[in-house]
Design an enzyme around this catalytic site. Structure first.
Site, PDB file in Angstrom:
ATOM      1  N   SER A 153       0.812  -1.215   0.000  1.00 25.28           N
ATOM      2  CA  SER A 153       0.000   0.000   0.000  1.00 25.28           C
ATOM      3  C   SER A 153       0.852   1.274   0.000  1.00 25.28           C
ATOM      4  O   SER A 153       0.436   2.304  -0.533  1.00 25.28           O
ATOM      5  CB  SER A 153      -0.932   0.000   1.210  1.00 25.28           C
ATOM      6  OG  SER A 153      -0.188  -0.099   2.422  1.00 25.28           O
ATOM      7  N   ASP A 173      -3.154   7.341  10.096  1.00 26.16           N
ATOM      8  CA  ASP A 173      -3.220   6.016  10.719  1.00 26.16           C
ATOM      9  C   ASP A 173      -1.890   5.548  11.297  1.00 26.16           C
ATOM     10  O   ASP A 173      -1.798   4.433  11.805  1.00 26.16           O
ATOM     11  CB  ASP A 173      -3.735   4.982   9.706  1.00 26.16           C
ATOM     12  CG  ASP A 173      -2.877   4.898   8.458  1.00 26.16           C
ATOM     13  OD1 ASP A 173      -1.798   5.538   8.429  1.00 26.16           O
ATOM     14  OD2 ASP A 173      -3.272   4.213   7.492  1.00 26.16           O
ATOM     15  N   HIS A 207       0.648   5.188   6.900  1.00 27.49           N
ATOM     16  CA  HIS A 207       0.764   5.809   5.583  1.00 27.49           C
ATOM     17  C   HIS A 207       1.132   7.287   5.723  1.00 27.49           C
ATOM     18  O   HIS A 207       0.608   7.992   6.574  1.00 27.49           O
ATOM     19  CB  HIS A 207      -0.552   5.659   4.805  1.00 27.49           C
ATOM     20  CG  HIS A 207      -0.914   4.238   4.557  1.00 27.49           C
ATOM     21  ND1 HIS A 207      -1.831   3.546   5.345  1.00 27.49           N
ATOM     22  CD2 HIS A 207      -0.471   3.355   3.629  1.00 27.49           C
ATOM     23  CE1 HIS A 207      -1.959   2.308   4.899  1.00 27.49           C
ATOM     24  NE2 HIS A 207      -1.126   2.162   3.857  1.00 27.49           N
TER      25      HIS A 207
END
Length: 939
Positions: free
Chosen positions: A236, A412, A415
């Site tokens: 990600s 979070d 990221h």
């Protein structure tokens, strides 16, 4: 590093014709005047020039080229009427130590001893006063003045222009050696620095170590990546990097769809393809994807960006077995990546740190300790994948440094915020595209440009000049030894052989080009070679306004009485040019063009330089009526000599140094306007007032032509697109930039001419009171004009500070800038006391403002004014001090070289001058031919 002088930051101008000295008439012909200076002692130059009727002083003072050749700026004896008065002052019968103390500690000791012995008195004939009252007398003031003047002489005794230049030369040599050693030890590949090191300037501006990063626009990115395929493979975090990279090409691209699958992007118009491949772990799946690309029959991506680790930590709960498996998997993938790196650019992205306090419960096992372990494993294995050579797989570790500063802003804890991802994507774009597009302000990953044919010929010429001067020097030294004083054995006295002290023009010529060649080598090292470092500019209010306060204090401290008290006298115009040039330099190096109120005020300073151009040249021609070719050639040579040399050495077009072409063209416009029939000068107009009306008609016609060209862009471009004018005024293949620069200050030269005409007319009719300490007009009129001037000055500043749109303000600027210029002139000249003093600190810089403006492009700023030259990395304040010191010394030396060469290349004898002009014309014809050959070879 412009129209507003940028030197201009590459885009804002600064004018300078002023190396030519003052704005008053006679000065343009001869150059800067000489006088003792506050910090560095200015040496005398040339011959005095006539022209007292306009209040113009000779521009050169005393001294010859030979005197300057033998000593780079020995100070003139301090005339110091004031010092003489101070030394003679004090109590009756007391002896001042100033005359016999000399310099050094002994002088200070004698001064202090004398001050202790001296009995303070109110005047020589007064009776002694009590000690308490004695301190109120003017004797203390005189002693303070004496100490001040003695201190100034001490500074001048130990720190002259010559000693400053020697110190600057030593500093350059030491810095060059240090940078060469550093590059040999640490490597000279700026790509490695871009990928692995840097720091934040402010909150969001990333500064790589030792080089500059270009901010790519959409069109530039598409142009670089045309017919290219870029692949991002990983988890990600790599997906985030993919999105930020694509948004450089297409800002409207949406982050939508299933995040745990492949995401394609294609721009069919630009033929750019960017893919994200979802492989969150370094395992067999990722290996198989990479292995397919290694097959000869499969099209390979041009750029591959890979990385993964956090999923392995999360799924296996941070176990040591997972780390061991990760090492095994990346070991098996490394040879495949190395094979791909032979034909493609391959980057392995290290894992960014996390903000553990924000991590959710199912991510708590992802710790920074675990991330560091995975990163160490990846770096170790990738670097050892090739035994006897350096790995071709580039490790993208700079994202770690970026994340350390910004991860706290994460939503979070895992990221990165969008601004950090954008910085990493822009770094990737710089790594790949800088070597393709070669942006001026993107020095990272750019090789040194190859030398052109013209540059090679210039290097040969300077080398021959150095060899020739050394031969002359050796011959001169041997002749001097042979002519040493010999002792008469009978009388015991020395007899000196008579030798000719004159220096041949050839020797001065070779010496000047010898010094200029060494200076040009420094220019090339600073802004074309990769020897010294460069950094991007970053504007803050403090970086602009604090230096302004510093120079203001220095300027006020070093004030002296003017030699004359006329409006815009020589010292005053030098002062005006000096402080404006210093403000413009600070503007460029601080990157203040991004702050619109500062930009608009700097535009006024640029307009003021052009105003002085119109005022000075008009005054000279009107008063003297000298339209001879020698005068024209002198001015053109002084304005353009340095720029022509830099165009050759630095491989830049003439229009790149846009302000010099601008001033040159305006000088020719003024000359043609006044020289064409009927030639109207002051002497002729005094006999018949109708000639004044004729001159006004000429000025009206000039204004009409200016208006026509300003609003007829097509006609303007057709005129300056004609060969060979196009070779001088084209930039990037067109003359639009030249038209924009010319149009931005189109009226101010005309305003300067008109002001000169009105002022000289009032002066001739003795309407003005220009005596020492006298107001310019009667008391009531002076007060009224002062009030109007202050209000006008402040009104313009308020308007400029409230500007919201640069384009709209630039449109109004040509018409209204004269308001603040005239207001300043009146405020500075109406009060008699203001006309009677000037800042010698500012005036010193005003005399070399042309050289300061041009030299800043390459040896103070960097990347053609887009960045900052870094001589001493890691200490911005010390770097600015050292680079500024060297920069000012170089500018001063170039000013002297220009003055010396002007006397040789532009002789007063018309027949000799015509021969020189024929040689110069042949030189430029050859230059045009070589330039055309170079252009064809490049295309």
């Amino acid at each position: 590093m412009s129209l507003p002088p940028p030197p201009p930051a590459a885009g804002d101008p600064v004018t300078p014709e002023d190396s030519l000295g003052s704005v008053t008439p006679g000065d343009w012909a001869t150059g800067p005047p000489s006088q003792a200076q506050p910090l560095l002692r200015q040496e005398a130059k040339g011959e005095a020039e006539e022209g007292e009727e306009t209040g113009v002083q000779g521009a050169w003072g005393k001294g010859t080229a030979e005197q300057r050749r033998r000593g780079w700026g020995e100070a003139a004896e301090a005339p110091a009427a004031e010092e003489g008065q101070v030394e003679a002052g004090g109590a009756a019968g007391s002896a001042s130590p100033a005359g016999g103390a000399g310099g050094g500690p002994e002088g200070w000791r004698r001064l202090l001893a004398w001050l202790r012995r001296r009995q303070p008195q109110c005047c020589p004939c007064a009776a002694p006063l009590p000690r308490s009252a004695a301190h109120c007398c003017h004797g203390g003031t005189k002693m303070a003045a004496l100490a001040y003047n003695l201190g100034k002489r001490e500074i001048n005794h130990y720190f002259s222009v010559r000693s400053a230049k020697v110190l600057a030369l030593v500093a350059v040599l030491l810095l060059a050696v240090c940078h060469l050693a550093s590059r040999r030890y640490r490597g000279s590949d700026s790509c490695e620095y871009l990928l692995s090191s840097g720091r934040f300037l402010g909150e969001k501006v990333w500064q790589p170590h030792s080089c500059m990063m270009h901010k790519y626009k959409i069109s530039e990115a598409k142009n670089c990546l045309v017919d290219k395929h870029i692949a991002f493979i990983g988890d990600s975090r790599i997906r985030q990097l993919f999105y930020s990279f694509v948004k450089i090409i297409n800002p409207q691209f949406k982050e939508e769809g299933n995040k745990h699958e492949n995401i394609p992007f294609e721009d069919k118009i630009a033929s750019v393809k960017v893919d994200f491949l979802w492989h969150p772990e370094v395992n067999g799946s990722m290996k198989q994807c990479i292995k397919v690309w290694t097959e000869d029959s499969v099209a390979k991506p041009h750029v591959i960006v890979a990385g993964a680790a956090t999923w392995s930590i999360k799924i296996h709960n941070g176990s040591n077995e997972a780390l061991s498996q990760y090492k095994m998997n990346i070991t098996s993938i490394a040879p495949l990546l190395e094979k791909l790196a032979k034909t493609s650019d391959v980057y392995w992205v290290l894992q960014d740190p996390v903000y553990e306090d924000l991590l959710s419960e199912n991510r708590k096992m992802i710790t920074n300790e675990k991330i560091d372990a995975y990163n160490e494993a990846a770096v170790s294995i990738l670097n050892s994948s090739t035994r006897n050579s350096k790995s071709n797989v580039k490790v993208f570790s700079v994202s770690k440094l970026i994340a350390q500063e910004t991860i706290m802003e994460s939503l979070d804890g895992l990221h990165l915020p969008e601004s950090s991802r954008e910085t990493s994507a822009m770094i990737l774009m710089n790594v790949y595209c800088n070597k393709i597009l070669k942006p001026v302000d993107g020095s990272c990953c750019q090789p040194r440009p190859p030398l052109t044919l013209i540059q090679k010929l210039a290097a040969c010429f300077f080398t021959l000049s150095i060899i020739g001067y050394l031969i002359f020097y050796i011959i001169h030294r041997n002749a001097h030894r042979k002519n040493k004083p010999c002792t008469d054995l009978e009388s015991g006295e020395e007899k000196k052989n008579i030798i000719n002290p004159s220096v041949s023009p050839l020797e001065v010529f070779l010496q000047s080009f010898c010094k200029l060649g060494l200076i040009m080598a420094y220019f090339y090292m600073c802004d074309r070679a990769n020897l010294f470092m460069k950094e991007n500019k970053f504007y803050t209010h403090s970086t602009f306004f604090i230096p302004i306060i510093y120079i203001l204090v220095l300027g006020v401290f070093y004030n002296e009485n003017t030699k004359e008290t006329k409006v815009l006298n020589r010292e005053q115009t030098d002062e005006w040019k000096g402080w404006m040039q210093l403000v413009i330099l600070i503007y460029h190096i601080s990157g203040a063009s991004t702050f619109l109120p500062v930009y608009m005020h700097i535009r006024v300073l640029v307009a003021a330089y052009l105003f002085q151009t119109g005022y000075g040249h008009f005054s000279y021609f009107w008063v003297k009526g000298d339209f001879g070719i020698h005068r024209v050639c002198q001015v053109l040579f002084r304005l353009n000599f340095l720029v022509v040399v830099l165009c050759i050495v630095m491989d830049r077009p003439y229009q790149f140094y846009y302000f010099v072409p601008l001033v040159t063209v305006w000088f020719m416009v003024i000359y043609v306007t006044l020289a064409l029939w009927p030639q109207i000068i002051q002497k002729k107009a005094n006999g018949n007032c109708l000639w004044h009306f004729g001159l006004l008609l000429k000025l009206a016609f000039l204004l009409l032509c200016i208006c026509f060209l300003a609003y007829s862009q097509g006609a303007f471009e057709k005129i300056f697109s004609l060969w060979p004018l196009s070779k001088c005024f084209e930039l990037k293949g067109n003359v639009y930039e030249w038209w924009f620069r010319w149009r931005l200050d189109r009226y101010v030269v005309f305003h300067g001419m008109l002001f000169a005409f009105i002022y000289l007319a009032l002066q001739k009719r003795q309407i003005l009171s220009e005596g020492k300490g006298e107001p310019l007009f009667s008391s009531k009129i002076s007060n009224f004009l002062l009030f109007i001037s202050v209000v006008s000055f402040l009104t313009y500043s308020i308007w400029a500070s409230s500007c919201k749109n640069k384009a709209e303000c630039n449109e109004l600027h040509p018409s209204v800038s004269v308001v603040q210029i005239l207001a300043f002139i009146l405020i500075r000249n109406i009060p008699g006391y203001a006309r009677s003093v000037y800042s010698s600190f500012f005036a010193w810089f005003g005399k070399i403002s042309l050289e300061l403006f041009i030299c800043q492009y390459h040896i103070w700023l960097a990347a053609d004014t887009r960045g900052i030259l870094v001589l001493i990395p890691g200490n911005p304040m010390l770097n600015i001090i050292v680079s500024t010191f060297i920069f000012v010394c170089v500018a001063h030396e170039i000013s002297q070289i220009t003055n010396d060469l002007a006397q040789i290349i532009i002789p007063k004898d018309n027949s000799s001058l015509l021969k020189r002009l024929a040689c110069i014309a042949a030189f430029f014809c050859g230059l045009l031919i070589l330039s055309s050959i170079q252009d064809k070879s490049r295309h």
